[in-house]
Design a protein around this motif. Sequence first.
Motif, short mmCIF file in Angstrom:
data_model
loop_
_atom_site.label_atom_id
_atom_site.label_comp_id
_atom_site.label_asym_id
_atom_site.label_seq_id
_atom_site.Cartn_x
_atom_site.Cartn_y
_atom_site.Cartn_z
N SER A 32 10.37 -11.96 7.08
CA SER A 32 11.08 -13.02 6.36
C SER A 32 12.09 -12.46 5.36
O SER A 32 12.99 -13.17 4.92
CB SER A 32 10.10 -13.96 5.66
N PHE A 33 11.94 -11.18 4.99
CA PHE A 33 12.89 -10.54 4.07
C PHE A 33 14.03 -9.83 4.80
O PHE A 33 14.96 -9.34 4.17
CB PHE A 33 12.16 -9.53 3.16
N GLU A 34 13.94 -9.75 6.12
CA GLU A 34 15.00 -9.06 6.89
C GLU A 34 16.30 -9.84 6.83
O GLU A 34 16.30 -11.07 6.74
CB GLU A 34 14.56 -8.89 8.35
N PRO A 35 17.44 -9.12 6.89
CA PRO A 35 18.75 -9.80 6.87
C PRO A 35 18.85 -10.80 8.01
O PRO A 35 18.44 -10.53 9.14
CB PRO A 35 19.75 -8.66 7.06
N GLY A 36 19.38 -11.97 7.72
CA GLY A 36 19.57 -13.00 8.74
C GLY A 36 18.34 -13.85 9.01
O GLY A 36 18.41 -14.80 9.79
N LEU A 41 12.67 -19.99 9.66
CA LEU A 41 12.78 -19.41 11.01
C LEU A 41 11.54 -18.59 11.37
O LEU A 41 10.99 -18.73 12.47
CB LEU A 41 14.01 -18.51 11.10
N VAL A 42 11.12 -17.74 10.47
CA VAL A 42 9.96 -16.88 10.74
C VAL A 42 8.70 -17.73 10.89
O VAL A 42 7.89 -17.51 11.80
CB VAL A 42 9.79 -15.82 9.62
#
Length: 128
Positions: A32-36, A41-42
Amino acid sequence: MTHTNNSSTEVLGPERRRRWSIEEKLAMVRESFEPGQTVSLVARRHGINPNQLFHWRKLHQDGSLSAVSAGEAVVPASELAEAIKQIRELQRLLGKKTMEAEILKEAVEVARSRKWIARSPLLPGDDQ
């Protein structure tokens, strides 16, 4: 579907609650912290409520999620800081009392050597 007898209720069907391992929770939080990526969404991708993922993210930021995986007790930082403060104060008081006891022992020894006080069974170090 619910079936009711005279005195009990029985719930039929699969349990809806899923148990996630600490590793799975951490993976979703990191994702959930990843770019985009967004929490929504997660959460949708893994079939969980976004509020649950927000909760896991908060635990992760507090260090609680990884502490649980390491088998450590989770304590709020404010409680820990207060406990450390109390320990330091107790150590200071113990040091002060230890020093007072040593000073009193020396004073008793000096007074005995000068015969200012008689031997007494009430004083430490006196044998009967």
